[in-house]
Enzyme design. Structure first.
Site, mmCIF file in Angstrom:
data_model
loop_
_atom_site.group_PDB
_atom_site.id
_atom_site.type_symbol
_atom_site.label_atom_id
_atom_site.label_comp_id
_atom_site.label_asym_id
_atom_site.label_seq_id
_atom_site.Cartn_x
_atom_site.Cartn_y
_atom_site.Cartn_z
ATOM 1 N N GLY A 707 0.782 -1.223 0.000
ATOM 2 C CA GLY A 707 0.000 0.000 0.000
ATOM 3 C C GLY A 707 0.812 1.271 0.000
ATOM 4 N N PRO A 744 4.787 -4.716 -1.500
ATOM 5 C CA PRO A 744 4.327 -3.631 -2.377
ATOM 6 C C PRO A 744 3.971 -4.155 -3.756
ATOM 7 C CG PRO A 744 6.710 -3.600 -2.200
ATOM 8 C CD PRO A 744 6.233 -4.639 -1.234
ATOM 9 N N ARG A 746 1.746 -1.731 -6.392
ATOM 10 C CA ARG A 746 1.652 -0.524 -7.204
ATOM 11 C C ARG A 746 2.912 0.334 -7.115
ATOM 12 N NH1 ARG A 746 -1.438 4.556 -6.641
ATOM 13 N NH2 ARG A 746 -2.009 5.203 -8.746
ATOM 14 N N ARG A 782 -9.491 2.206 -14.510
ATOM 15 C CA ARG A 782 -9.424 2.846 -13.191
ATOM 16 C C ARG A 782 -10.203 4.165 -13.110
ATOM 17 N NH1 ARG A 782 -5.085 4.529 -10.956
ATOM 18 N NH2 ARG A 782 -5.504 3.805 -8.838
ATOM 19 N N TYR A 786 -12.875 3.696 -10.275
ATOM 20 C CA TYR A 786 -12.526 4.326 -9.008
ATOM 21 C C TYR A 786 -12.665 5.845 -9.031
ATOM 22 C CZ TYR A 786 -9.944 0.001 -7.857
ATOM 23 O OH TYR A 786 -9.578 -1.278 -7.603
ATOM 24 N N CYS A 813 -18.641 2.404 -26.027
ATOM 25 C CA CYS A 813 -20.014 2.896 -26.037
ATOM 26 C C CYS A 813 -20.567 2.944 -24.614
ATOM 27 C CB CYS A 813 -20.874 2.012 -26.931
ATOM 28 S SG CYS A 813 -22.507 2.703 -27.244
#
Length: 864
Positions: A707, A744, A746, A782, A786, A813
């Site tokens: 994180g 970790p 990301r 994303r 999010y 679409c």
């Protein structure tokens, strides 16, 4: 200076008092005011994060070991003292001794009283202001420390529960000629006091509620009949939306008191709602300024604000709200029903926020900032309400509000805006009688997208004027002239990237050099014996091979991910692989044991019901600490609303089942979310796991999850790895019997990746401009899922003047196929290559073939 010299009260928040650079800014603010003929009076908060640490200290003093947290609090203040070059022992020892004495007092009790909790929480402001006085004095500023508790007296109300009397007290707001006369006796002296704290009639310490430093400053402004009140914080004012979520939000230059009150009440956390009452009553202008950029004028709150007719001025959101729905046919034409049920809320010390009624239902919301929403309090509330109606809690809600003037006059124009609520569950709608806001209570997970889309509709084409200032991106110091991060690797590889895009578009490109650099960062965390890469972030084989070369292990959450690791790196030692599934089928665990990898269990049931699978094996156990962290609700992976982990209360049952199976629990694991920048989070997790490990004699490893925060928008701060290294070293020293792991995902790959896409078309529909690309949410979901923000640059025209504000969209679409709202770009034509940054994580790994459009392919860009 004479007695006629006007006062200006300057309140400095936690981020503004936590470093030498910020105290230098405070000294400059003092000099500026004096040079311009004003008496500055300073009100200061606790250091950033210290109030949270003090809350932890209170909790641990009751049911744990408070010494690590005490040491952390001491170390934070001593470190700042060293930075300020003041004597820590002389300045802080008395405050430290008092805090230690209070902690020992609480340890003797079954639970802390509100009086004890208030006394502990006040320590943050008392310590920070002692440091400030010592530093300013060393800079040659005549300065005197004042105890706010001698001047701010809480109202005595026997009807208010003791908890609120001590932790959320209120004070009278009035002019104080005696205080003015006393301070004017020494006109050359700078006075510095604390926010947040006051005293009651018994002389005991009370608090004005979290965020109460703003309110303290407003009371002092009223006492001194100040010329103005300045709130100095880490952002330069109030915006049309939360700029950390909507970087295109515009600065609000001027607001009326009531408008600012609505914004503060409905979620604009830059200003505490209670501070506006005193300044409004005494007609004292309030200026919001930023210590990070003191040259920006910020927001001025005064009078009624400019009258520009019916207007929406901001979109706000307030999360973690709880709604209470009360159904009964008995309320129809029944006298006193509302009085009866609201008396129950009062009895439990709960303040109701929004209310909506019909013939058979009343629904209200409870604001967590105004209420202690403990589970037992809510249980008792429901029990009492159910004597009158069928009461139900609706948890994890958010209030999304349109704030402005004469909202009712705009109803005929709001139709398109309401379309964003299509197919969304709306629990409650209210329209204020003051005609200043319209609010919608929705599920919390829906709020970020709703705010983003509403903001795009109301402010997408808004130009600067007397009310609306520059966008947040334009105010951020860390961006260069074309609005993008100046040190991004892709700038130096522009020609290579254009060549790759010319060969094939769309395309994901990953920088080998950046991945190696991020790997080095993680290896530099001295307390972490073994980092593991969470491969769900990006399972590309070349990325896996590169990280294996760097000595990183792999964390997998599915059999497919295990297969990918062993296919990409067939000779890898299984000891460097973790299998940490969630709600997995029994055979998945059995296959993982056969492979010889580490296996993590996050539920008791599989072990209890499938003893044979786990017999004589070694396992890790994922524990839920009860609270998640991170940049979005979907990525917070702890707490009752999250499906992950074993709650501590279940560990005894798990241990008994492990004993029956001959299973050894050799490690404990916790992961609380993604995008975390508070370094203390991981140290707290080490302490948490270590406290549980004492019941598992075979535990040798604590896995604190991942994180690590990545700055993916202008002005966002990365996790401070030096500070993280320090707090992890301290935590490891407290628990030397355990090795520490981290996983970790990301952090290792996000900044290494960019998405290249060619412009296919451009379009203007009135004031709204669109730039269309040859890929969209099929390659990068994303933003749609999010509300994630990704920087977008025109790589073909890098460095050209920004002249167009447009929505960057794809060919899918779906209305939600938007990669970026209100982006400033150069004049852009079909054929130009746009670059979407920070897409190395959860880009290609979450891609799809919706509309049967293939997503972008991937390539690793070598160091050459």
């Amino acid at each position: 200076m004479s007695e006629s010299t006007p006062w200006v009260v300057c309140k400095f928040g936690g981020t503004s008092v936590s470093s030498r650079a910020r105290w230098d800014t405070i000294a400059e603010v003092v000099r500026t005011h004096r040079n311009e003929g004003r008496h500055p009076f300073l009100v200061c908060s606790a250091l950033q994060g210290i109030s949270d640490q003090l809350e932890v200290l209170v909790r641990e003093a009751t049911d744990g070991d408070p010494r690590p947290t005490l040491n952390t609090i001491r170390d934070r203040h001593r470190a700042l003292a060293a930075d300020l070059e003041v004597d820590a022992e002389t300045t802080l020892n008395e405050g430290f001794e008092r805090l230690e004495s209070l902690t020992e007092e609480i340890m003797q009790e079954d639970s802390p009283s509100p009086r004890q909790r208030a006394a502990v929480m006040a320590s943050g402001e008392l310590l920070s202001t002692r440091l400030g006085v010592a530093y300013l004095s060393a800079q040659g500023v005549p300065v005197e420390w004042l105890d706010a508790r001698e001047f701010l007296r809480a109202k005595d109300d026997a009807n208010v529960p003791p908890r609120r009397q001590y932790l959320a007290a209120t004070c009278a707001s009035h002019s104080d000629p005696v205080l003015q006369s006393h301070l004017n006796d020494n006109p050359d002296t700078l006075y510095l006091t604390q926010g947040f704290i006051a005293s009651n009639a018994l002389g005991e310490t009370v608090l004005l509620g979290r965020g109460g430093s703003d309110t303290s400053a407003a009371h002092f402004a009223a006492k001194l009949q100040a010329e103005r009140l300045e709130i100095w914080t880490d952002v330069p004012g109030m915006f049309t939306a939360n700029p950390s979520e909507v970087p295109s939000a515009r600065l609000l230059r001027r607001l009326g008191y009531d408008e600012a009150q609505e914004l503060a009440t409905m979620g604009a956390r830059v200003l505490h709602p209670r501070c506006l009452g005193p300044v409004k009553r005494h007609r004292i202008p309030l200026h919001i300024r930023s210590t990070e950029d003191p040259k920006v004028d910020g927001t001025i709150v005064a009078g009624d604000g400019p009258d520009v007719g019916p207007h929406v001025k901001a979109i706000s959101a307030k999360d973690e709200v709880t709604a209470v729905s009360m159904d009964t046919l008995g309320m129809w034409q029944e006298v006193g029903f509302l009085a009866d049920v609201f008396q129950i809320f009062k009895h439990h010390g709960l303040s109701v926020d929004l209310v909506a009624t019909s013939e058979a239902n009343v629904t209200v919301t409870l604001d967590p900032q105004a209420n202690a929403l403990d589970a037992d309090v809510l249980d008792r509330l429901l029990h009492d309400l159910n004597q009158y109606c069928d009461a139900e809690l609706i948890r994890s809600c958010a209030v999304v509000s349109l704030v402005g003037r004469h909202i009712r006059s705009l109803l005929s124009d709001l139709g398109p805006a309401f379309e964003v609520f299509d197919e969304k569950k709306v629990h409650l709608v209210t329209q204020a009688a003051s005609d200043l806001n319209m609010s919608f209570v929705v599920d919390e997970e829906q709020a970020p997208r709703l705010v983003r889309e509403l903001h795009a509709q109301f402010f997408g084409a808004k130009a600067p004027d007397a009310i609306f200032g520059p966008r947040w991106q334009e105010l951020v110091d860390s961006v260069d002239a074309d609005g993008r991060q100046p040190d991004a690797w892709w700038r130096d590889r522009r020609e290579d990237l254009l060549t790759l895009a010319d060969e094939q578009s769309p395309r994901y490109v990953y920088s080998e050099a950046t991945i190696r650099e991020k790997s080095d960062d993680v290896h530099a965390l001295e307390a972490i014996e073994q980092p593991f890469y969470a491969i769900k972030a990006n399972p590309h084989p070349d990325v896996l091979r590169l990280l294996e070369e760097e000595g990183v292990g792999f964390e997998c959450v599915s059999p497919g991910e295990l297969d990918r690791v062993f296919e990409a790196v067939p000779d890898i030692d299984p000891e460097r692989v973790l299998f940490q599934p969630n709600f997995a089928a029994p055979e998945e665990y059995a296959e993982a044991f056969e492979r010889g990898v580490h296996v993590t269990l996050d539920n008791v049931q599989p072990l209890v019901e499938r003893l044979a699978i786990f017999a004589n094996e070694e396992i890790f156990v994922r524990v839920d600490p009860g609270e998640g962290h991170g940049h979005h609700r979907h990525v917070r992976t702890a707490g009752a609303q999250s499906k992950f982990g074993v709650v501590p209360a279940e560990l005894e049952r798990l241990r008994a089942a492990a004993d029956r199976a001959g299973t050894s629990v050799v490690g404990l694991h916790v992961h609380v979310g993604s995008g975390i920048t508070d370094e203390d989070t991981w140290a707290d997790l080490v302490d948490f796991l270590a406290s549980l490990a004492t019941d598992f004699p075979d535990v040798r490893t604590l896995n604190v999850g991942g994180g690590l925060g990545v700055p993916d928008r202008p002005g966002a701060a990365p996790v401070d790895l030096d500070s993280l290294n320090d707090v992890l070293n301290e935590a490891a020293a407290r628990h030397p019997q355990y090795t520490l792991w981290m996983e970790p995902g990301r952090y290792l790959v996000a900044e290494a990746g960019v998405l290249l896409a060619q412009v296919t078309q451009t379009k203007a529909k009135g004031p709204v401009h669109y730039i269309g690309l040859d890929t969209g949410m099929n390659s990068l979901i994303r933003p749609a899922l999010y509300g994630a923000y990704h920087e977008i640059a025109n790589l073909s025209r890098l460095g050209d003047a920004l002249s167009v504000t447009a929505d960057v969209v794809g060919p899918i679409c779906e209305t939600g196929d938007v990669l970026g709202h209100n982006r400033q770009l150069p004049d852009t034509d079909p054929g130009d290559v746009l670059l979407v940054a920070t897409t190395g994580a959860y880009g290609a790994s979450m891609a799809n073939h919706y509309n049967l459009r293939p997503p972008a392919e991937e390539v690793l860009l070598s160091d050459d």
